[in-house]
Design a protein around this motif. Structure first.
Motif, PDB file in Angstrom:
ATOM      1  N   LEU A  90      22.021   3.605 -53.556  1.00  0.00           N
ATOM      2  CA  LEU A  90      21.769   3.871 -52.142  1.00  0.00           C
ATOM      3  C   LEU A  90      22.876   4.761 -51.596  1.00  0.00           C
ATOM      4  CD1 LEU A  90      20.869   0.266 -50.906  1.00  0.00           C
ATOM      5  CD2 LEU A  90      19.310   2.206 -51.111  1.00  0.00           C
ATOM      6  N   ALA A 406      18.911  -2.271 -53.421  1.00  0.00           N
ATOM      7  CA  ALA A 406      18.258  -0.958 -53.533  1.00  0.00           C
ATOM      8  C   ALA A 406      16.766  -1.122 -53.826  1.00  0.00           C
ATOM      9  CB  ALA A 406      18.929  -0.134 -54.631  1.00  0.00           C
ATOM     10  N   ARG A 407      16.425  -2.152 -54.605  1.00  0.00           N
ATOM     11  CA  ARG A 407      15.006  -2.363 -54.956  1.00  0.00           C
ATOM     12  C   ARG A 407      14.189  -2.881 -53.774  1.00  0.00           C
ATOM     13  NH1 ARG A 407      16.910  -4.518 -59.632  1.00  0.00           N
ATOM     14  NH2 ARG A 407      16.709  -6.695 -59.020  1.00  0.00           N
ATOM     15  N   TYR A 408      14.790  -3.802 -53.027  1.00  0.00           N
ATOM     16  CA  TYR A 408      13.957  -4.574 -52.094  1.00  0.00           C
ATOM     17  C   TYR A 408      14.129  -4.242 -50.614  1.00  0.00           C
ATOM     18  CZ  TYR A 408      13.461  -7.528 -56.245  1.00  0.00           C
ATOM     19  OH  TYR A 408      13.203  -7.984 -57.499  1.00  0.00           O
ATOM     20  N   PRO A 410      14.494  -2.087 -46.965  1.00  0.00           N
ATOM     21  CA  PRO A 410      13.684  -0.988 -46.431  1.00  0.00           C
ATOM     22  C   PRO A 410      14.329   0.384 -46.620  1.00  0.00           C
ATOM     23  CG  PRO A 410      14.599  -2.362 -44.652  1.00  0.00           C
ATOM     24  CD  PRO A 410      14.910  -3.051 -45.933  1.00  0.00           C
ATOM     25  N   THR A 411      13.504   1.403 -46.661  1.00  0.00           N
ATOM     26  CA  THR A 411      13.994   2.776 -46.749  1.00  0.00           C
ATOM     27  C   THR A 411      14.928   3.021 -45.565  1.00  0.00           C
ATOM     28  OG1 THR A 411      11.809   3.321 -47.530  1.00  0.00           O
ATOM     29  CG2 THR A 411      13.221   5.179 -46.938  1.00  0.00           C
ATOM     30  N   GLY A 412      16.030   3.705 -45.829  1.00  0.00           N
ATOM     31  CA  GLY A 412      16.994   3.960 -44.752  1.00  0.00           C
ATOM     32  C   GLY A 412      18.193   3.023 -44.827  1.00  0.00           C
ATOM     33  N   THR A 413      18.123   2.030 -45.736  1.00  0.00           N
ATOM     34  CA  THR A 413      19.264   1.116 -45.921  1.00  0.00           C
ATOM     35  C   THR A 413      20.405   1.880 -46.581  1.00  0.00           C
ATOM     36  OG1 THR A 413      17.792  -0.771 -46.182  1.00  0.00           O
ATOM     37  CG2 THR A 413      20.000  -1.010 -47.085  1.00  0.00           C
ATOM     38  N   ARG A 414      21.625   1.604 -46.130  1.00  0.00           N
ATOM     39  CA  ARG A 414      22.802   2.248 -46.735  1.00  0.00           C
ATOM     40  C   ARG A 414      23.785   1.178 -47.185  1.00  0.00           C
ATOM     41  NH1 ARG A 414      22.668   7.766 -44.319  1.00  0.00           N
ATOM     42  NH2 ARG A 414      24.639   8.172 -45.336  1.00  0.00           N
ATOM     43  N   PRO A 429      18.223   0.019 -41.370  1.00  0.00           N
ATOM     44  CA  PRO A 429      17.723   1.143 -40.569  1.00  0.00           C
ATOM     45  C   PRO A 429      17.985   0.915 -39.073  1.00  0.00           C
ATOM     46  CG  PRO A 429      16.091   0.462 -42.178  1.00  0.00           C
ATOM     47  CD  PRO A 429      17.185  -0.539 -42.254  1.00  0.00           C
ATOM     48  N   SER A 488      12.585  -5.499 -43.544  1.00  0.00           N
ATOM     49  CA  SER A 488      11.572  -4.469 -43.294  1.00  0.00           C
ATOM     50  C   SER A 488      10.768  -4.826 -42.045  1.00  0.00           C
ATOM     51  CB  SER A 488      10.589  -4.362 -44.463  1.00  0.00           C
ATOM     52  OG  SER A 488      11.294  -4.126 -45.632  1.00  0.00           O
ATOM     53  N   SER A 491      12.714  -4.068 -38.764  1.00  0.00           N
ATOM     54  CA  SER A 491      13.290  -2.732 -38.528  1.00  0.00           C
ATOM     55  C   SER A 491      12.222  -1.775 -38.004  1.00  0.00           C
ATOM     56  CB  SER A 491      13.942  -2.178 -39.787  1.00  0.00           C
ATOM     57  OG  SER A 491      12.976  -1.946 -40.759  1.00  0.00           O
TER      58      SER A 491
END
Ligand SMILES: Cc1ncc(COP(=O)(O)O)c(C=O)c1O
Length: 491
Positions: A90, A406-408, A410-414, A429, A488, A491
């Motif tokens: 990530l 990283a697998r689970y 939501p997109t946008g996680t850092r 996010p 998820s 967010s």
């Protein structure tokens, strides 16, 4: 700092340990220092035997030890290579903006919300605890400490029933001063004061150098326990931008020192900052000590985690740069040796006599038994061996947890994965409500720490702090999958 692999080291680390362990530790340090990088070929077994004058079986044990711990990878018919680390899956947590803008100091008003989070969590004692900062009991040397305790009590049966404790205190201070040498801290045992964990040390340090109403510069985000101490002492906190990689911004701190006349202390966690995991590079540590000395501001160094760094030996505390007694070094054995000991210590520089008086007024001496157990363990080679194993296990746990995030998530996680310890600071996010996520996760049997308790501002409302205290297993994988689902949804 890079290390040579060409010449055999004169002083191998971890005196008293088996030779193969000491050689493995030497090569681990060579890799950690960057002399050998991922993909490099290691010296052959034969070269190792010749270089260190060791037998074939010792040389093979060294390679196996490093391979088991994940530092090396064997390639058939080619030899051993430095293992490539898993690429960060990530993007890292964002660097703070406006690092040079001075902020307003504020009285901390977090006591209620921190207490609420703690009491809510206590209502779910069975929840999987990913909200703490210590490793699981199974990662500490339980059996050895138990045996030591029994032996000490057999030799000194009145230890729990007699008053005093001066002898145990002296033994502990001696052991700490000796250990401090390996971190380039020249302390006499008389400069060391035992405390009830790191929290008491920081508390005493702040009481020694401030009065109610004064301002203290702290990292942002900061360990919520520090915010509680500041609030309880009636101090104001000035939150200074802090990088998730290199720690407190010296530029922002200098601006603040120039702008505000009433900053009496700066508190920093230079290594594996809680919650960021940042590590200050040497030149920044030296610069921070100089800056505080120039402004005659007390520099309180909170150091519960340094020994958990993968390359702890290369990272010296701020105290090692202290020339005028302006650094108060606060340390703890709770995260590195045994959380149940509740044992810490401090070296208070020019405030030593005042801290000594405050400690005596507050709680007298620490209990003898934990001090004797800790001193004996630290004085033996077992301490370095334990730390070596603990770091290896934590590294594996961090990597597995980071991969699951990283697998689970939501997109946008850092996420910036730190180079030691159990803490992961996760940026969700924008718009995620970490307070709500904390409550929902609890009802699903998972405990996390919401970002809201790490700052007096709402700046970290979409962050959570997750820990990886125990060996990764299916149960943890399921829990992180569930957490990712909840994140998820919110967010
Ligand atoms: C930065 C920091 N300082 C101090 C402490 C408290 O340490 P102890 O448990 O030794 O009191 C902690 C514990 O989480 C911490 O993270």
């Amino acid at each position: 700092m890079t290390m040579s692999i060409e010449t055999p080291p004169r002083d191998l680390p971890m005196a008293g340990e088996p030779l193969y362990e000491r050689l493995a530790e030497h090569y681990r340090r060579v890799i950690a220092s960057g002399t050998l990088v991922p993909g490099d070929r290691m010296p052959s077994v034969r070269a190792l035997m010749l270089r260190h004058q060791v037998s074939l079986s010792t040389a093979l044990q060294v390679f196996r030890r490093l391979e088991d711990a994940g530092w090396l990878q064997a390639k058939p018919r080619s030899g051993y290579f430095v293992r490539r680390r898993t690429a960060p899956a990530l993007p890292g947590v964002d660097e703070p903006e406006n690092t040079s803008a001075p902020m307003q100091a504020q009285f901390v008003g977090l006591h209620e919300s921190i207490s609420k989070v703690i009491s809510q969590a206590q209502r779910f004692p069975e929840a999987l605890n990913l909200g703490g900062a210590t490793a699981a009991a199974s990662l500490y040397p339980t059996a050895r400490l138990q045996a030591l305790t029994i032996r000490i009590l057999r030799h000194q049966p009145t230890l729990l029933t007699e008053a005093g404790g001066e002898t145990a205190g002296a033994v502990f201070r001696q052991a700490i001063a000796k250990r401090a040498l390996s971190a380039d801290m020249m302390l006499s045992p008389d400069e060391v004061i035992a405390t009830t964990g790191g929290v008491e040390a920081v508390n005493l340090a702040l009481r020694a150098v401030t009065q109610a109403g004064d301002t203290v510069a702290i990292e942002s985000p900061a360990f919520f326990g520090l915010l509680q101490i500041i609030e309880s002492l009636g101090l104001r906190a000035l939150e200074i931008s802090t990088s998730p990689t290199t720690g407190m911004s010296l530029e922002a701190l200098e601006m603040a020192l120039l702008a505000y006349g009433n900053i009496k202390a700066v508190v920093v966690v230079p290594h594996l900052q809680n919650p960021l995991g940042s590590v200050m590079p040497d030149e920044r540590k030296a610069g921070l000590v100089r800056l505080c000395a120039r402004h005659r501001v007390a520099l309180i160094e909170d150091e519960p985690y340094r020994e958990l760094l993968d390359d702890a030996a290369q990272n010296k505390p701020l105290k090692a740069w202290d020339r005028d007694g302006g650094v108060i070094h606060c340390a703890s054995l709770n995260k590195v040796l045994a959380p149940g000991l509740r044992l810490g210590w401090m070296a208070s520089g020019r405030w030593h006599e005042r801290v000594k008086m405050l400690k005596f007024a507050q709680s007298r001496n620490n209990e003898s038994l934990p001090q004797l157990v800790a001193a004996e363990f630290m004085g033996s080679g077992a301490y370095d061996r334990h730390l070596f194993q603990l770091r290896e296990r934590l590294r594996t746990q961090r990597e597995a947890t980071a991969n699951a995030i990283a697998r689970y998530f939501p997109t946008g996680t850092r996420l910036s994965v730190p180079v030691g310890g159990v803490l992961l600071w996760v940026e969700l996010p924008p718009g995620t409500d970490s307070g709500r996520l904390f409550e929902e996760a609890l009802t699903q049997g998972i405990r996390i720490a919401p970002g809201t308790i790490f700052s007096n501002s709402q700046r970290f409302a979409s962050f959570i702090r997750l820990s990886c205290p125990q060996p990764f297993d299916q149960n943890l994988d399921d829990a992180l999958q569930q957490l990712g689902r909840l994140a998820s949804e919110s967010s």
